[in-house]
Design an enzyme around this catalytic site. Structure first.
Site, mmCIF file in Angstrom:
data_model
loop_
_atom_site.group_PDB
_atom_site.id
_atom_site.type_symbol
_atom_site.label_atom_id
_atom_site.label_comp_id
_atom_site.label_asym_id
_atom_site.label_seq_id
_atom_site.Cartn_x
_atom_site.Cartn_y
_atom_site.Cartn_z
ATOM 1 N N ASP A 167 0.858 -1.182 0.000
ATOM 2 C CA ASP A 167 0.000 0.000 0.000
ATOM 3 C C ASP A 167 0.895 1.233 0.000
ATOM 4 O OD1 ASP A 167 -3.246 0.289 0.644
ATOM 5 O OD2 ASP A 167 -2.082 2.105 1.023
ATOM 6 N N ASP B 38 4.504 2.163 -4.096
ATOM 7 C CA ASP B 38 3.509 2.498 -5.115
ATOM 8 C C ASP B 38 3.184 1.217 -5.889
ATOM 9 O OD1 ASP B 38 2.085 3.337 -7.305
ATOM 10 O OD2 ASP B 38 3.332 5.084 -7.694
ATOM 11 N N ASP C 79 -7.317 -4.524 -5.339
ATOM 12 C CA ASP C 79 -8.524 -3.937 -4.727
ATOM 13 C C ASP C 79 -8.328 -2.426 -4.818
ATOM 14 O OD1 ASP C 79 -10.946 -3.960 -3.360
ATOM 15 O OD2 ASP C 79 -9.986 -3.899 -1.396
ATOM 16 N N CYS D 241 -14.965 -0.693 -4.625
ATOM 17 C CA CYS D 241 -16.244 -0.537 -3.929
ATOM 18 C C CYS D 241 -17.027 0.609 -4.557
ATOM 19 C CB CYS D 241 -16.040 -0.338 -2.428
ATOM 20 S SG CYS D 241 -15.123 1.139 -2.023
HETATM 21 C C1 LIG Z 1 -10.086 0.206 -1.401
HETATM 22 S S1 LIG Z 1 -8.709 0.516 -0.407
HETATM 23 C C2 LIG Z 1 -8.102 -1.110 -0.148
HETATM 24 C C3 LIG Z 1 -8.827 -1.873 0.944
HETATM 25 C C4 LIG Z 1 -8.081 -3.117 1.340
HETATM 26 N N1 LIG Z 1 -7.907 -4.038 0.251
HETATM 27 C C5 LIG Z 1 -8.755 -3.837 2.490
HETATM 28 O O1 LIG Z 1 -9.363 -4.888 2.288
HETATM 29 O O2 LIG Z 1 -8.671 -3.363 3.615
HETATM 30 C C6 LIG Z 1 -7.576 1.154 -1.557
HETATM 31 C C7 LIG Z 1 -6.169 1.308 -1.042
HETATM 32 O O3 LIG Z 1 -5.340 1.659 -2.144
HETATM 33 C C8 LIG Z 1 -4.267 2.391 -1.632
HETATM 34 N N2 LIG Z 1 -3.586 3.045 -2.759
HETATM 35 C C9 LIG Z 1 -3.921 4.151 -3.430
HETATM 36 N N3 LIG Z 1 -3.026 4.396 -4.396
HETATM 37 C C10 LIG Z 1 -2.108 3.413 -4.355
HETATM 38 C C11 LIG Z 1 -0.932 3.112 -5.080
HETATM 39 N N4 LIG Z 1 -0.527 3.881 -6.088
HETATM 40 N N5 LIG Z 1 -0.237 2.021 -4.729
HETATM 41 C C12 LIG Z 1 -0.620 1.219 -3.713
HETATM 42 N N6 LIG Z 1 -1.720 1.465 -2.983
HETATM 43 C C13 LIG Z 1 -2.463 2.537 -3.294
HETATM 44 C C14 LIG Z 1 -4.914 3.323 -0.635
HETATM 45 O O4 LIG Z 1 -3.961 3.804 0.287
HETATM 46 C C15 LIG Z 1 -5.954 2.402 -0.008
HETATM 47 O O5 LIG Z 1 -5.463 1.855 1.168
#
Ligand SMILES: C[S@@+](CC[C@H](N)C(=O)[O-])C[C@H]1O[C@@H](n2cnc3c(N)ncnc32)[C@H](O)[C@@H]1O
Length: 440
Positions: free
Chosen positions: A208, A235, A295, A360
């Site tokens: 994340d 990232d 996700d 979501c």
């Molecule tokens: C929908 S949430 C994920 C929920 C998680 N799968 C769970 O079950 O708890 C999306 C996540 O993507 C992360 N995110 C956003 N941009 C990202 C990136 N470029 N690389 C990795 N993670 C990223 C956010 O920080 C966030 O925690």
């Protein structure tokens, strides 16, 4: 644009999701904005105070403070967004129950035991999600002994489908590319290694971009004594660490040419249990992941509880929700992020492996359109049918590129759950390709 679509304060941290306010719902809780750069202790301390707070929506309904349907007084920006994306505003009128999952390997927890422990008879199993239960939204899980022991875990039943669609086998090495705050990560790790008294085979690698949210993940992994999962703060669009496959490297100590050319980055690990530190992972196609979950970051519009946190219980006034809805450029940037996450997840997937893309959001642009774009781009990608759980409403089943059940769409109006889209893709194995240790 910022790498997530939520305002910074709201992104700061989320929770263990122990109550029905699932992962996305917690992102918007103003109480969370205090949690920057949390230590594990702080993370869990703040977590329990958040979980003790009753969900506004349910309180409001039970006290009868605001009686008009939420859909009738949505903020203009939200209404415009929903209309542009063909999402029915009535999804916010659905009273979504609190969902939780029960994990106690080696022993059956009976319904009566659960009811006694949680203190209500209003608990019912979710027919299409084994191990998941629902109860009224006002029920507090945090006081239950089973919750405190880590046997009961809050998680929306719809989220289970993202994990289910991966069809895990115990030896799978799984990459969870947007893993925080970690409900699915914990579920993945426990599904692979249910009984901690036996050695594990498969692993989960969580990635994340948010350090604060990863701190919640780490707390969860520690709380549930998970030994087969590690975390990276990176990232997800460029992350490149391979699966922690060990042993194979011993067979052939040469650095395989394929990897030298492939330029996989090796970010510093954020958390790894002892069991995943001792062995230096090997390199090569064998160390690509068997399963990948993307996700992806999204607008969270399907996460009803999350959106309703912006509405004052007593007055029905909306506060701060305007920040959530993106202008056209921001939406385009978000969709670009989703495409790049999907592409990088694919790069790290083994031939023959399965990738699940989920959000979501109920917006087609963030779901079907992303997957269809990817199928046009990636010659080795095929939509793959999900083994639809018995009892799931037929209306949730979606065809992608002519393949029935290659996706599921949980629309709160049909599923009585939070919204979720999940699509399954398989990487085809090139003719004559044999994935074996000979590759090294
Ligand atoms: C929908 S949430 C994920 C929920 C998680 N799968 C769970 O079950 O708890 C999306 C996540 O993507 C992360 N995110 C956003 N941009 C990202 C990136 N470029 N690389 C990795 N993670 C990223 C956010 O920080 C966030 O925690």
């Amino acid at each position: 644009m910022d790498s997530t679509c939520l305002p910074t304060d709201d992104r700061v941290a989320s929770t263990e999701q122990q109550q029905r306010d699932d992962e996305q719902a917690h992102l918007a809780n103003p109480a969370l904005s205090a949690m920057s750069e949390t230590t594990d202790t702080h993370a869990l301390h703040n977590l329990s105070s958040i979980l003790s707070a009753p969900a506004r929506h349910s309180t409001e309904r039970s006290l009868g403070v605001v009686t008009r349907p939420v859909s009738s007084d949505l903020p203009t920006a939200l209404r415009a967004y929903l209309s542009a994306h063909d999402i029915p505003p009535e999804i916010y009128d659905v009273q979504i129950p609190r969902f939780f999952r029960v994990h106690l390997p080696g022993r059956i927890v009976t319904l009566e035991e659960l009811q006694r422990d949680v203190g209500t008879t209003a608990i019912a199993p979710v027919v299409w999600a084994p191990g998941f239960y629902s109860c009224p939204a006002h029920v507090r899980l945090v006081d239950s002994a089973l919750y405190q022991a880590g046997t009961v875990l809050g998680m929306d039943a719809s989220s289970s489908l993202a994990v289910h669609a991966l069809s895990l086998t115990p030896a799978d090495h799984v990459l969870d590319l947007c893993c925080a705050p970690g409900a699915k990560l914990v579920y993945l790790a426990q599904a692979l290694h249910a009984t901690q008294s036996v050695p594990f085979e498969g692993t989960v690698t969580g990635v994340d971009v948010s350090k604060d949210r990863l701190a919640i993940c780490r707390s969860l992994l520690k709380k549930h004594k998970i030994v087969n999962a590690r975390l990276f703060c990176a990232d997800g669009t460029t992350f490149g660490a391979l699966a922690p496959v060990w042993g194979v490297a011993v067979l052939n100590k040469r650095t395989p040419p394929l990897i030298r050319q492939a330029d996989f980055s090796s970010p510093r690990v954020f958390h790894a249990p002892q069991t995943l530190r001792a062995n230096r992972p090997c390199l090569g196609p064998m160390a690509l992941y068997d399963k990948v979950l993307v996700d992806a970051e999204c607008t969270h519009d399907g996460s009803v509880v999350h959106i309703l946190k912006y509405r004052e219980a007593t007055t029905g006034q909306w506060r701060g929700v305007g920040k959530l809805w993106l202008d056209d450029q921001q939406l385009a940037d978000l969709e670009s992020l989703q495409r790049r996450l999907l592409c990088n997840g694919w790069r790290l997937l083994k031939p023959g492996g399965v990738l699940v893309y989920s959000t979501c959001s109920l917006s087609r642009r963030q779901n079907e359109a992303i997957v269809e774009w990817f199928l046009d781009e990636a010659l080795d990608a095929r939509p793959d049918p999900i083994d639809v759980p018995v009892g799931l409403p037929d209306a949730c089943r979606v065809e992608i590129a002519g393949v029935q059940d290659a996706a599921l769409r949980m629309d709160p109006l049909r599923s009585q759950t939070s919204g979720l889209f999940v699509a399954r893709l398989r990487k085809i194995v090139p003719d004559g390709y044999v994935l074996s240790t000979k590759d090294f």
